[in-house]
Design an enzyme around this catalytic site. Structure first.
Site, short mmCIF file in Angstrom:
data_model
loop_
_atom_site.label_atom_id
_atom_site.label_comp_id
_atom_site.label_asym_id
_atom_site.label_seq_id
_atom_site.Cartn_x
_atom_site.Cartn_y
_atom_site.Cartn_z
N PRO A 1 0.75 -0.89 -0.09
CA PRO A 1 -0.49 -0.06 -0.15
C PRO A 1 0.99 0.94 -0.18
O PRO A 1 0.00 2.55 0.14
CB PRO A 1 -0.62 0.12 1.50
CG PRO A 1 -0.50 -0.59 2.23
CD PRO A 1 0.82 -2.02 1.20
N TYR B 1 3.38 9.21 -8.24
CA TYR B 1 2.19 9.04 -7.10
C TYR B 1 0.90 9.55 -7.77
O TYR B 1 -0.11 9.12 -7.13
CB TYR B 1 2.58 9.74 -5.96
CG TYR B 1 2.05 10.01 -4.67
CD1 TYR B 1 2.32 8.59 -2.97
CD2 TYR B 1 0.76 10.42 -4.23
CE1 TYR B 1 1.51 8.91 -2.28
CE2 TYR B 1 -0.21 9.95 -3.62
CZ TYR B 1 0.65 9.23 -2.03
OH TYR B 1 0.01 8.79 -1.14
#
Ligand code: RFL
Ligand code: PHB
Length: 394
Positions: A293, A386
């Site tokens: 994650p 990201y």
């Protein structure tokens, strides 16, 4: 009882529910078959960050009403190491942002919108079994409310997560699994306390990784790197807060504590299936791949797969089978880039090993973090990944 639909979707997680909406918009008939209850799915606390392109997918479907109201738009993140905190300003670097909005909230929004559509979703289904996927008349058999059903469809979509049944029916000769395990896990908590930070903090500390995220102006989400075989019973609330203070602590900054309402440990794994298509079966989301994650990519990858698959199915029923025939390759091409980013972020921020090996690793990580935070180009590379790569063909 025999039923007929156009697309049979297995799994009512974010991937399956979102695909249902994309199909509904294109006027394509579908059913969703889910083994768990609606309440169970809504109770699962998972991801928290949406890429800009994920927000766009939801917005295009008009599913962003509450997201616009309650989602927290973040211009960047903080990277912390060796007692310093560096802001990575995505907005300034590349003009993009992310939105902090819990997976539970996304799923709730998707379910409520399905209620309005009157979609056929069979929760609490048992013995779910896709069949005849090497033929043009596949079906899914399942039990629901004491009745045995068989739904025949043109295509079956396996959106049933990593442990689902769909991937497992692909013959071993037709699929290869690529996997990587990590020698650590995340202990995550939800706490009733206002976040102590305006944006997410990812911290490397000699004791291990720590992270400060949030769900709302009143609820914080925090994580600690722990041993994969550690037991949550070993972690009292006091011990968790002490670990968070130690790893996130900074002179002149205070971490606010609050009542912990949920705590659990999640192992980490990287996994990619070599194909997301076998005959009339297509895989989407965690059924085809999972990531650790650290890059906040699991939910976003599920959304990007489904955006591509929804567009491909829409094109198919408009007479163009091209996009469907290339879905697996396109989804995997994006996924491998995401896999590499997730692995890079994970390796850069988690400690492991013992003695001089651990020390060598840690010093290299500090070097990497100093390089990244000191280079405008490296920061832009991080920011670009990201905030999310483009979703091709959507
Ligand atoms: P999901 O959400 O797992 O949904 C799959 C659905 O399929 C159902 N199912 C079946 N239904 C019918 N028949 C069967 N045989 C079935 N087998 C399973 C399941 O009950 C479920 O409802 O997959 P989807 O839709 O692909 O969505 C993917 C995301 O959920 C996932 O990538 C992320 O949540 C991953 N993840 C995290 N990602 C992040 O980016 N940040 C995080 O902090 C984060 N935390 C997490 C996570 C995943 C976790 N899992 C899977 C263990 C924390 C956890 C605990
Ligand atoms: C979360 O808020 O749960 C979260 C945020 C960012 C991550 C992972 C999890 O990288």
């Amino acid at each position: 009882m025999n039923l007929r639909t156009t697309i049979a979707i297995v799994g009512a997680g974010p991937a399956g529910l979102l695909l249902g909406h994309l199909l509904a918009k294109a006027g394509i008939d579908f059913v969703i078959i889910e083994s768990r209850s609606r309440e169970y799915i809504l109770g699962r606390i998972r991801a928290g960050v949406l890429e800009e392109s994920s927000v766009e997918v939801l917005a295009k479907l008009g599913l962003d009403g509450r997201l616009k109201q309650h989602g927290l738009v973040h211009d960047g993140i903080y990277l912390q190491f060796e007692g310093t905190r560096h802001h990575v300003d995505f907005a300034e670097l590349i003009g993009r942002t992310v939105t902090v909005y819990g997976q539970q909230q996304v799923v709730d929004d998707l379910m409520l919108a399905h209620d309005e559509l009157g979609s056929a979703i069979y929760f609490d289904s048992g013995d779910v079994m896709p069949k005849d996927v090497e033929t043009p008349r596949p079906s899914v058999d399942f039990g629901h409310g004491g009745i045995r059903y068989s739904v025949e469809a043109d295509f079956i979509v396996g959106a049933d997560g990593f442990h689902g049944v769909c991937r497992s029916i692909i013959p071993a000769s037709e699929i290869t699994s690529f996997e990587r395990d990590y020698p650590f896990a995340w202990l995550g908590i939800l706490a009733n306390v206002a976040p102590s930070t305006d944006e997410l903090i990812y911290a490397l500390h000699p004791d291990g990784f720590a992270m400060h995220s949030m769900r709302s102006p009143e609820v914080s989400r925090l994580y600690l790197q722990v041993d994969p075989d550690d037991d949550i019973g070993n972690w009292s609330d006091e011990r968790i807060w002490a670990g968070l203070h130690e790893r996130l602590g900074l002179d002149g900054w205070t971490l606010n504590e609050g009542e912990i309402t949920e705590k659990s440990i999640t192992p980490m794994r990287s996994f990619v299936a070599s194909t997301m298509n076998y005959g009339t079966l297509f895989l989407a989301g965690d059924a085809g791949h999972i990531v650790p994650p650290t890059g906040a990519k699991g939910l976003n990858s599920a959304i990007s797969d489904v955006a591509m698959l929804g567009a491909a199915l829409t094109a198919y029923y408009a007479g163009d089978s091209g996009p469907l025939s290339t879905y697996s390759d396109r989804a995997l091409s994006r996924q491998w880039k995401t896999q590499y980013f997730s692995r890079w972020m994970t390796d850069m921020l988690h400690t492991s090993g013992t003695g001089t090996e651990a020390e060598f690793r840690y010093r290299g990580q500090v070097g990497q973090l100093e390089y990244v935070t000191g280079s405008e180009r490296a920061l832009a590379v991080l920011a670009e990944q990201y905030t999310g790569l483009p979703i091709e063909g959507v």
